[in-house]
Design an enzyme around this catalytic site. Structure first.
Site, PDB file in Angstrom:
ATOM      1  N   MET A   1      35.061  48.036  23.114  1.00 19.97           N
ATOM      2  CA  MET A   1      36.248  47.207  23.107  1.00 19.97           C
ATOM      3  C   MET A   1      36.405  46.587  24.479  1.00 19.97           C
ATOM      4  O   MET A   1      36.016  47.172  25.467  1.00 19.97           O
ATOM      5  CB  MET A   1      37.484  48.033  22.762  1.00 19.97           C
ATOM      6  CG  MET A   1      38.571  47.233  22.114  1.00 19.97           C
ATOM      7  SD  MET A   1      40.057  46.855  23.040  1.00 19.97           S
ATOM      8  CE  MET A   1      40.196  47.969  24.375  1.00 19.97           C
ATOM      9  N   CYS A   2      36.969  45.398  24.521  1.00 19.16           N
ATOM     10  CA  CYS A   2      37.025  44.673  25.783  1.00 19.16           C
ATOM     11  C   CYS A   2      38.304  43.876  25.926  1.00 19.16           C
ATOM     12  O   CYS A   2      38.993  43.608  24.946  1.00 19.16           O
ATOM     13  CB  CYS A   2      35.835  43.706  25.896  1.00 19.16           C
ATOM     14  SG  CYS A   2      34.241  44.523  25.732  1.00 19.16           S
ATOM     15  N   GLY A   3      38.557  43.491  27.146  1.00 19.65           N
ATOM     16  CA  GLY A   3      39.562  42.479  27.429  1.00 19.65           C
ATOM     17  C   GLY A   3      38.821  41.226  27.840  1.00 19.65           C
ATOM     18  O   GLY A   3      38.106  41.221  28.856  1.00 19.65           O
TER      19      GLY A   3
END
Length: 632
Positions: A1-3
């Site tokens: 998961m990332c921003g």
């Protein structure tokens, strides 16, 4: 998961600084604490510039820093999980796999085919250098957040980001519609110094509606919220993405009791676990229940095993705590949704690994206790909503007291009961029941400093209540029982399973009963169809931003594409029967599955929304409607 974040400017250097600031970078880094990097692509000949920011939470394969750039100057930002459709090996990283596939795409058709084949949650930004194209979008259900904000007419710019910093800008942030994927021809836009978007919408392969009608409806829906100076159009070749799920089966049989008001609660009253056993005696019903269990179990399996496990890592923060680290957590109320998710997770999480059950409670107000002493309860309500003794909780510190009766809210009580059921199913599993207690003081402080910004651009009282409950629950800071004593504990699990999607597909909300009474099964089908259509804008972007703020990833087994297609294939009569009482009729199929999994009392608990079960709605209740905006 990332921003992830991308800023495109067509004519002004200061536009990037205006969009991408320290506040946004701070929020992005909270989502992706394992790696943070920025890249700027400048094309002087065409006078456009792009900034890419990737902030990575490491979950699969080797740590892969974003943004990715290849030898052809293509750039990729990915916030997603590939669970099916594109092969990702056990030791591979899905970001790299996706970028490799995109680099091999030679046409729009290839790109659309790739994203049509994906199964799992995603949002992305892809810069295709050779064509000066910027592609971006969210998955069919919008399970990953992506916001956009446009510059002024005189300063053409666009920002795409997983999370915004605040709501104070004159130009409002909005969620990118999960209507399809978008493309911007940067070369053409730079020449005109104006932004124009091309949309490739989702389409069911077996839809009866003409493509042109789909295009018109989707275009109208998306364009109404865009600034006047931003244009949007359909692609000239009328190409679409293939929807990953089948359309809802709206078949209504004569035997399914279509007539509203045909309430047979008197026939099977009181509601009991034995009632469910009667349904399972029917061979056809039992077959469907087991099909459902198998498909949902596979969905849970994908979500608990697609994860890097550092086998040698132990929890060293608290010597009294279990030495093994939990990698999987469940948002846990003890209701049937979270109980089934936990029971299925138990089948697939390695046996020696604990599972964290995150249970949130907001401190009950003194006046609530006094009201409770005079309130008339049914037998079931007495069991689920025990009276809180009169001792005051007002002096409770945020991190000090482990257990006081003022935190015995309904979800805490059903949660403890659910823990006993799970322990009976698998006594060898370490179940960390995390009691997360929130005081009014901490709620007010955290809401102002953090949660309001994560909920935004949603802003209703309901969004605020749900957002606050999920934020504190997913943070995972509370107490667990260790040798009979409650001691401080913080969940380190990076994956948080949530039961959202069950009520929307299985008629779990009270509004579904109202709809059924008014309009019968035909009206109920329309309501359920609308529930899935709007879940991206109503729930999922918000929940992804809230949970992601802790450097954790939300995963939604009930919204697995195979699960949704299976449930969509069934007529409503196989999924729910709202002529039956609460605790049986709504989500009937799920309750039967829970019974077959060995669960007991939790199978007949009526639906209770998190804002009521955790008591956040009562903590600050001032007569507001759920639909009122927080600014009202």
């Amino acid at each position: 998961m990332c921003g992830i974040c991308c800023v495109v400017t067509l004519c002004s250097q200061r536009a990037i600084c205006g969009f991408f600031n320290e506040d946004i970078l701070y929020r992005l880094r909270r989502r992706g604490p394992d790696s943070s990097q920025q890249l700027i692509k400048t094309v002087p000949d065409l006078s456009y510039e792009c900034l890419f920011s990737g902030n990575v939470l490491h979950l699969r394969g080797v740590v892969t820093t974003q943004p990715l750039e290849d030898a052809n100057n293509n750039v990729f930002l990915w916030n997603g999980e590939v669970f099916n459709g594109v092969h990702v090996g056990d030791q591979e990283n899905d970001t790299k796999v996706m970028f490799h596939h995109l680099g091999s795409c030679s046409s729009e058709v290839d790109i659309l085919s790739l994203f049509s084949s994906l199964r799992g949650p995603w949002s992305f930004v892809f810069y295709q250098a050779s064509r000066h194209s910027l592609w971006f979008g969210r998955d069919y259900f919008g399970r990953r957040s992506l916001l956009w904000q446009f510059g002024t007419e005189d300063d053409s710019a666009l920002c795409l980001t997983s999370v915004s910093a605040c709501a104070e800008s004159a130009n409002r942030w909005q969620e990118v519609p999960a209507s399809g994927i978008f493309k911007i021809d940067l070369k053409a836009c730079a020449r005109t110094t104006s932004l124009s978007l091309t949309l490739f919408p989702w389409k069911h392969s077996c839809t009866e509606r003409a493509v042109e009608e789909i295009f018109i409806n989707v275009l109208d829906q998306v364009s109404k919220d865009l600034p006047n100076h931003v244009c949007i159009e359909m692609n000239e070749s009328r190409q679409c993405l293939r929807a990953p799920v089948i359309p809802l089966n709206k078949t209504i049989s004569e035997a399914s009791g279509e007539c509203p008001g045909t309430n047979i609660s008197n026939v099977i009253h009181p509601v009991s676990v034995e009632t469910l056993q009667g349904f399972l005696a029917e061979e056809h019903k039992k077959k469907i229940v087991h099909q459902f269990i198998d498909i949902l179990s596979e969905a849970v399996k994908r979500r608990v095993l697609s994860l890097f496990r550092d086998e040698d890592q132990e929890v060293r923060e608290a010597p009294s705590m279990p030495k093994r680290k939990a990698h999987i957590a469940v948002l846990f109320s003890g209701g049937v949704d979270s109980m089934v998710i936990a029971a299925l997770a138990d089948k697939h999480v390695p046996s020696e690994e604990p599972i964290d059950l995150l249970n949130v409670a907001f401190m009950r107000k003194k006046q609530d206790k006094q009201k409770d002493t005079t309130k008339k309860h049914t037998n079931q309500e007495v069991q689920l909503d025990l009276l809180c003794p009169r001792e005051s909780c007002q002096d409770l510190g945020d991190k000090t007291a482990a257990h006081l009766p003022c935190f015995d809210v309904p979800d805490r009580i059903t949660g403890r009961a659910g823990l006993k059921e799970l322990a009976a199913i698998n006594p060898s599993r370490t179940w960390n029941f995390v009691e997360i207690n929130v005081t009014l003081e901490e709620l007010k402080k955290t809401r102002q400093q953090c949660i309001n910004h994560l909920i935004y651009p949603l802003n209703t009282v309901l969004d605020d209540s749900i957002g606050c409950a999920i934020w504190f629950a997913s943070r995972g800071e509370g107490f667990i029982s260790n040798q009979g004593e409650l001691k401080p504990y913080k969940s380190l699990a990076k994956v948080v399973l949530t039961g959202i999607g069950a009520d929307e597909q299985l008629a779990g909300y009270s509004r579904h009963r109202v709809c059924f009474k008014k309009n019968g099964l035909e009206g109920l089908n329309k309501e359920l169809e609308m529930e899935l259509d709007r879940i991206s804008s109503r729930n999922l972007g918000r929940d992804d931003r809230i949970i992601g703020d802790h450097g954790k990833e939300a995963r939604f087994p009930f919204l697995d594409e195979d699960v949704v297609s299976f449930l969509s294939s069934l007529p409503i009569s196989e999924k729910a029967d709202l002529t039956l009482p609460r605790g049986i009729g709504e989500k009937l199929l799920l309750r039967l599955a829970a019974k077959e999994l060995g669960l007991t009392a939790s199978t007949i608990l009526p639906k209770r929304a998190v804002q009521f079960g955790s008591r956040i709605a009562k903590l600050e209740s001032n007569g507001e409607k759920a639909s009122s905006t927080t600014a009202d």
